[in-house]
Design a protein around this motif. Structure first.
Motif, PDB file in Angstrom:
ATOM      1  N   TYR A   1       0.761  -1.137   0.006  1.00 57.77           N
ATOM      2  CA  TYR A   1      -0.170   0.039   0.059  1.00 57.77           C
ATOM      3  C   TYR A   1       0.929   1.270  -0.105  1.00 57.77           C
ATOM      4  CZ  TYR A   1      -3.344   3.478   1.994  1.00 57.77           C
ATOM      5  OH  TYR A   1      -4.087   4.606   1.863  1.00 57.77           O
ATOM      6  N   GLU A   2       0.604   2.426  -1.108  1.00 58.94           N
ATOM      7  CA  GLU A   2       1.345   3.468  -0.979  1.00 58.94           C
ATOM      8  C   GLU A   2       0.647   4.973  -1.071  1.00 58.94           C
ATOM      9  OE1 GLU A   2       3.589   3.604  -4.452  1.00 58.94           O
ATOM     10  OE2 GLU A   2       4.882   1.727  -4.394  1.00 58.94           O
ATOM     11  N   VAL A   3       1.024   5.758  -0.463  1.00 58.78           N
ATOM     12  CA  VAL A   3       0.436   7.021  -0.560  1.00 58.78           C
ATOM     13  C   VAL A   3       1.169   7.932  -1.335  1.00 58.78           C
ATOM     14  CG1 VAL A   3      -0.794   8.935   0.823  1.00 58.78           C
ATOM     15  CG2 VAL A   3      -1.064   6.623   1.468  1.00 58.78           C
ATOM     16  N   ARG A   4       0.968   8.686  -2.270  1.00 58.56           N
ATOM     17  CA  ARG A   4       1.649   9.607  -2.942  1.00 58.56           C
ATOM     18  C   ARG A   4       1.029  10.990  -3.172  1.00 58.56           C
ATOM     19  NH1 ARG A   4       5.880   7.290  -6.085  1.00 58.56           N
ATOM     20  NH2 ARG A   4       6.157   4.967  -5.811  1.00 58.56           N
ATOM     21  N   LYS A   5       2.112  12.025  -3.346  1.00 62.22           N
ATOM     22  CA  LYS A   5       1.465  13.080  -3.776  1.00 62.22           C
ATOM     23  C   LYS A   5       0.866  13.169  -5.103  1.00 62.22           C
ATOM     24  CE  LYS A   5       4.261  16.030  -0.902  1.00 62.22           C
ATOM     25  NZ  LYS A   5       5.207  17.338  -0.771  1.00 62.22           N
ATOM     26  N   LEU A   6      -0.166  14.119  -5.384  1.00 61.56           N
ATOM     27  CA  LEU A   6      -0.805  14.103  -6.647  1.00 61.56           C
ATOM     28  C   LEU A   6       0.040  15.140  -7.637  1.00 61.56           C
ATOM     29  CD1 LEU A   6      -2.847  12.219  -8.053  1.00 61.56           C
ATOM     30  CD2 LEU A   6      -4.637  14.261  -7.684  1.00 61.56           C
ATOM     31  N   ASP A   7       1.278  14.803  -7.904  1.00 63.31           N
ATOM     32  CA  ASP A   7       2.085  15.583  -8.700  1.00 63.31           C
ATOM     33  C   ASP A   7       2.651  15.281  -9.490  1.00 63.31           C
ATOM     34  OD1 ASP A   7       3.919  14.435  -7.298  1.00 63.31           O
ATOM     35  OD2 ASP A   7       4.872  15.934  -6.001  1.00 63.31           O
ATOM     36  N   GLU A   8       3.432  15.562 -10.552  1.00 62.02           N
ATOM     37  CA  GLU A   8       4.013  15.098 -11.733  1.00 62.02           C
ATOM     38  C   GLU A   8       4.950  13.891 -11.267  1.00 62.02           C
ATOM     39  OE1 GLU A   8       5.987  17.917 -14.176  1.00 62.02           O
ATOM     40  OE2 GLU A   8       3.828  19.154 -14.766  1.00 62.02           O
ATOM     41  N   ALA A   9       5.559  14.147 -10.127  1.00 62.77           N
ATOM     42  CA  ALA A   9       6.718  13.263  -9.652  1.00 62.77           C
ATOM     43  C   ALA A   9       5.995  12.048  -8.975  1.00 62.77           C
ATOM     44  CB  ALA A   9       7.771  13.823  -8.914  1.00 62.77           C
ATOM     45  N   GLN A  10       4.696  12.226  -8.437  1.00 65.03           N
ATOM     46  CA  GLN A  10       4.034  11.422  -7.384  1.00 65.03           C
ATOM     47  C   GLN A  10       5.012  10.785  -6.549  1.00 65.03           C
ATOM     48  OE1 GLN A  10       2.448   7.867 -10.032  1.00 65.03           O
ATOM     49  NE2 GLN A  10       0.969   9.108 -10.735  1.00 65.03           N
ATOM     50  N   THR A  11       5.537  12.029  -5.772  1.00 60.99           N
ATOM     51  CA  THR A  11       6.331  11.787  -4.514  1.00 60.99           C
ATOM     52  C   THR A  11       5.681  10.839  -3.420  1.00 60.99           C
ATOM     53  OG1 THR A  11       7.284  14.015  -4.965  1.00 60.99           O
ATOM     54  CG2 THR A  11       7.316  13.302  -2.837  1.00 60.99           C
ATOM     55  N   PRO A  12       6.157   9.876  -3.072  1.00 56.93           N
ATOM     56  CA  PRO A  12       5.758   8.700  -2.101  1.00 56.93           C
ATOM     57  C   PRO A  12       5.856   9.545  -0.825  1.00 56.93           C
ATOM     58  CG  PRO A  12       8.216   8.094  -2.785  1.00 56.93           C
ATOM     59  CD  PRO A  12       7.752   9.344  -3.681  1.00 56.93           C
ATOM     60  N   LEU A  13       4.746   9.309   0.023  1.00 57.91           N
ATOM     61  CA  LEU A  13       4.673   9.723   1.486  1.00 57.91           C
ATOM     62  C   LEU A  13       4.615   8.406   2.363  1.00 57.91           C
ATOM     63  CD1 LEU A  13       1.889  12.374   0.671  1.00 57.91           C
ATOM     64  CD2 LEU A  13       4.291  12.748   1.110  1.00 57.91           C
ATOM     65  N   ASP A  14       5.037   8.750   3.610  1.00 54.23           N
ATOM     66  CA  ASP A  14       4.928   7.531   4.546  1.00 54.23           C
ATOM     67  C   ASP A  14       3.500   7.362   4.945  1.00 54.23           C
ATOM     68  OD1 ASP A  14       5.153   5.647   6.392  1.00 54.23           O
ATOM     69  OD2 ASP A  14       6.379   6.727   7.852  1.00 54.23           O
ATOM     70  N   PRO A  15       2.948   6.120   4.614  1.00 48.58           N
ATOM     71  CA  PRO A  15       1.486   6.037   4.851  1.00 48.58           C
ATOM     72  C   PRO A  15       0.986   5.804   6.189  1.00 48.58           C
ATOM     73  CG  PRO A  15       2.188   4.248   3.110  1.00 48.58           C
ATOM     74  CD  PRO A  15       3.322   4.848   3.629  1.00 48.58           C
ATOM     75  N   VAL A  16       2.095   5.593   7.054  1.00 49.20           N
ATOM     76  CA  VAL A  16       1.646   5.409   8.534  1.00 49.20           C
ATOM     77  C   VAL A  16       1.257   6.617   9.256  1.00 49.20           C
ATOM     78  CG1 VAL A  16       2.844   4.871  10.738  1.00 49.20           C
ATOM     79  CG2 VAL A  16       3.549   3.388   8.799  1.00 49.20           C
ATOM     80  N   ALA A  17       1.857   7.718   8.876  1.00 49.19           N
ATOM     81  CA  ALA A  17       1.332   9.051   9.102  1.00 49.19           C
ATOM     82  C   ALA A  17      -0.202   9.354   8.917  1.00 49.19           C
ATOM     83  CB  ALA A  17       2.118  10.153   8.659  1.00 49.19           C
ATOM     84  N   THR A  18      -0.653   8.570   7.656  1.00 48.13           N
ATOM     85  CA  THR A  18      -2.037   8.805   7.495  1.00 48.13           C
ATOM     86  C   THR A  18      -2.890   7.845   8.264  1.00 48.13           C
ATOM     87  OG1 THR A  18      -2.195   7.198   5.708  1.00 48.13           O
ATOM     88  CG2 THR A  18      -1.535   9.292   5.003  1.00 48.13           C
TER      89      THR A  18
END
Length: 346
Positions: A304-321
């Motif tokens: 499971y991944e959470v990414r920013k909705l930008d051109e680079a699709q920068t990955p975020l740590d899902p645990v924080a969500t």
């Protein structure tokens, strides 16, 4: 024989008037050689009577005028009492209106300190809130007595202030309601729940040793071991943007959350849920797919991944969500697991 008085003596006696009564008039009668009382004429009596009557009327008119200023009629007394009662009621109404205005000021302060702060909105300034309050004295009431004119002016000013405050506060609450509605939509789209029940995290976010490629590489999400066919849930409201395969991810489904500016990715799936395809709108907690073991995977699990909705699709740590969906103790366990576990299934 007794001597008769001389002519001179008679003359002196005749010209000497007898004792006369006050307020009476006499004339000397030469023929009778005596003073005769003057009888008043009828005309004179009428003139005197008329003069006395006129004087009496004038005095009466003056007396009535003086008494009218001192003694009022019953109707005037009742009217004065009614005016006093109305003035008292108006004064009470003015006091209540002032109280309402003060309460509105307190609401405006709450508006500035809480609602707008929470919603990151510009507050209404005190100058704007008080704009239009006060000013020149209202000339409409100048013709009344000073107490009445003052009371009416104060009440009119209070009405104007209250109307202004109500208008501004109403506009403010409409803006806050709109902001809250937008914020609610943003919050609904935030990935904020675990993507499956009874989740146990075995591989966290960051650099990890890949068990198949046997190299250290960035692990852009987290892994949850789970049997094939486990229901997987949308972490937030959004739109299905991709359904298919992506290299080592195997079968993948991606959900865009545009208002939150994020995208969530579910990998190694066995299949998608019925009725779910690209473009489908989904709600948080809705089943969108089922776990599997496709792609570069050593055992059934969900990546499971959470990414920013930008051109680079920068990955975020899902645990924080995951904060809204777990207790503090569970969150601490997830964080510790993400930091300590090196086992990875992909």
């Amino acid at each position: 024989m007794t001597a008769l008085p001389t002519q001179a003596a008679r003359s002196d006696t005749a010209t000497t008037p007898p004792r006369m009564a006050d307020n009476r008039f006499y004339f000397y009668d030469h023929d009778a050689c005596t003073f005769v009382e003057v009888a008043p004429s009828r005309k004179g009596l009428w003139l005197k009577a008329g003069a006395v009557l006129c004087l009496s009327l004038v005095m009466s008119a003056v007396g009535v005028g003086v008494l009218s200023n001192v003694v009022s009629s019953p109707a005037e007394v009742a009217q004065a009492e009614e005016i006093d009662a109305l003035r008292g009621q108006l004064s009470q109404a003015n006091s209540r209106l002032t109280s309402f205005s003060d309460e509105l000021s307190e609401l405006a302060e709450t508006d500035r300190e809480i609602y707008r702060t929470v919603l990151n909105a510009e507050p209404i300034s005190e100058d704007e809130f008080q704009m239009g309050v006060g000013g020149a004295e209202d000339g409409r009431f100048a013709r009344f007595s000073t107490p009445t004119s003052t009371l009416l002016s104060e009440t009119s000013e209070t009405f104007d202030r209250l109307e202004r405050q109500l208008e501004l506060q109403s506009r403010s609450y409409q803006e806050i309601r709109s902001l809250a509605t937008d914020r609610d939509a943003v919050l609904r789209q935030q990935p904020a729940i675990l993507p499956l029940r009874n989740a146990r995290l075995t591989s966290g976010f960051g650099m990890r040793y890949h068990p198949i490629l046997r190299v250290s590489r960035m692990h852009a999400g987290v892994d949850f071991p789970t049997p094939v066919g486990t229901p997987l849930y949308a972490a937030g409201d959004g739109r299905i943007s991709f359904v298919g395969t992506r290299g080592g991810y195997g079968n993948v489904i991606e959900v865009e959350h545009p208002l939150a500016g994020k995208m969530t990715r579910y990998a190694h799936l066995s299949r998608v849920a019925d009725g779910v395809s690209e473009g489908t709108l989904v709600r948080r907690g809705q089943t969108i797919a089922y776990s599997g073991n496709t792609g570069l995977s050593t055992a059934p699990h969900l990546h499971y991944e959470v990414r920013k909705l930008d051109e680079a699709q920068t990955p975020l740590d899902p645990v924080a969500t995951f904060v809204p969906d777990v207790t503090p103790a569970q969150y601490r366990e997830l964080v510790e697991a993400a930091r300590s576990q090196t086992l990875s299934f992909d």
